[in-house]
Design a protein around this motif. Structure first.
Motif, PDB file in Angstrom:
ATOM      1  N   VAL A 276       0.871  -1.175   0.000  1.00  0.00           N
ATOM      2  CA  VAL A 276       0.000   0.000   0.000  1.00  0.00           C
ATOM      3  C   VAL A 276       0.905   1.221   0.000  1.00  0.00           C
ATOM      4  CG1 VAL A 276      -1.915  -1.172   1.178  1.00  0.00           C
ATOM      5  CG2 VAL A 276      -0.211   0.080   2.525  1.00  0.00           C
TER       6      VAL A 276
ATOM      7  N   ARG B 217       5.626   3.437  -0.962  1.00  0.00           N
ATOM      8  CA  ARG B 217       5.145   2.067  -0.882  1.00  0.00           C
ATOM      9  C   ARG B 217       5.725   1.346   0.335  1.00  0.00           C
ATOM     10  NH1 ARG B 217       8.201  -0.451  -6.159  1.00  0.00           N
ATOM     11  NH2 ARG B 217       9.905   1.026  -6.106  1.00  0.00           N
TER      12      ARG B 217
ATOM     13  N   THR C 167      -3.019   4.868   1.320  1.00  0.00           N
ATOM     14  CA  THR C 167      -3.783   4.689   0.086  1.00  0.00           C
ATOM     15  C   THR C 167      -3.679   3.227  -0.306  1.00  0.00           C
ATOM     16  OG1 THR C 167      -3.249   6.938  -0.621  1.00  0.00           O
ATOM     17  CG2 THR C 167      -4.103   5.438  -2.302  1.00  0.00           C
ATOM     18  N   THR C 168      -4.828   2.612  -0.498  1.00  0.00           N
ATOM     19  CA  THR C 168      -4.887   1.227  -0.946  1.00  0.00           C
ATOM     20  C   THR C 168      -5.363   1.217  -2.393  1.00  0.00           C
ATOM     21  OG1 THR C 168      -7.199   0.904  -0.315  1.00  0.00           O
ATOM     22  CG2 THR C 168      -5.535   0.520   1.401  1.00  0.00           C
ATOM     23  N   ILE C 169      -5.437   0.042  -2.976  1.00  0.00           N
ATOM     24  CA  ILE C 169      -5.918  -0.087  -4.349  1.00  0.00           C
ATOM     25  C   ILE C 169      -7.310   0.512  -4.487  1.00  0.00           C
ATOM     26  CG2 ILE C 169      -6.854  -2.422  -4.019  1.00  0.00           C
ATOM     27  CD1 ILE C 169      -5.042  -1.228  -7.194  1.00  0.00           C
TER      28      ILE C 169
ATOM     29  N   LEU D  28      -7.256   4.356  -5.263  1.00  0.00           N
ATOM     30  CA  LEU D  28      -6.585   4.896  -6.451  1.00  0.00           C
ATOM     31  C   LEU D  28      -7.559   5.400  -7.505  1.00  0.00           C
ATOM     32  CD1 LEU D  28      -3.607   2.431  -7.013  1.00  0.00           C
ATOM     33  CD2 LEU D  28      -3.555   4.737  -6.016  1.00  0.00           C
TER      34      LEU D  28
ATOM     35  N   CYS E 103      -0.189  -0.720  -6.642  1.00  0.00           N
ATOM     36  CA  CYS E 103       0.266   0.276  -5.658  1.00  0.00           C
ATOM     37  C   CYS E 103       1.775   0.463  -5.744  1.00  0.00           C
ATOM     38  CB  CYS E 103      -0.146  -0.131  -4.245  1.00  0.00           C
ATOM     39  SG  CYS E 103      -1.897   0.136  -3.899  1.00  0.00           S
TER      40      CYS E 103
END
Length: 171
Positions: free
Chosen positions: A53, A59, A76-78, A81, A111
């Motif tokens: 993430v 990252r 921020t996760t998938i 996005l 990510c």
């Protein structure tokens, strides 16, 4: 149950507060408490990258970080996005280039790719960056992408298409 600590994070732009066991990893917070299933628990040892993430834009392997030490950070996760129904350019490129098969590693791959592109644009060299290269953005050649994405494993072997997708977005 172990000692508990109050934690507040911003996950995908939303404030998230919870009292958690001090042993809770960021990955477990995301999956079990925030109910975001994109980041996967693969090896649970930071070796496969399925849990990748973005933490304050960088990252990280969420399985290796204790949630209590992430208090006040932006995650921020998938899931974070995309912009509503509009996919992030890397999500679209992964679809366009058929850069996944089973899809288990895909959230972590994407990510990681977001961060890899940002790092190259910021001029951060990798092991394969030519030492005599001038300062400034690093071109994401196929060897550069492979090196920068080497922490994310794909058991299906979709690497060729992953490299193509990342290179397309980097251009």
């Amino acid at each position: 149950m172990g000692a508990m600590t109050a934690v507040t994070l911003h996950i995908n732009g939303e404030r998230f507060s919870r009292e958690l066991d001090n042993r809770t990893t960021l990955l477990d917070l995301l999956r079990e408490h925030a109910h975001l299933s994109g980041a996967k628990k693969g090896c649970d040892h930071g070796q496969c990258g399925a849990c990748t993430v973005l933490l304050d834009g960088r990252r990280v392997n969420a399985c290796l970080l204790l949630a209590v030490s992430m208090d006040g950070t932006d995650v921020t996760t998938i899931e974070g996005l995309s912009d509503g129904n509009a996919l992030h350019p890397l999500q679209q490129a992964f679809l366009d280039h058929d850069a996944f098969q089973c899809g288990f590693c895909t959230p972590g791959q994407i990510c990681s790719a977001v961060a890899a592109i940002a790092e190259a644009r910021a001029g951060w060299p990798s092991v394969v960056t030519a030492q005599d290269e001038p300062e400034g953005p690093v071109e994401l050649t196929a060897p550069e992408v492979r090196e920068r994405m080497s922490g994310n494993l794909c058991r299906c072997g979709a690497y060729v298409n992953i490299v193509s997708a990342v290179r397309e977005v980097a251009r």
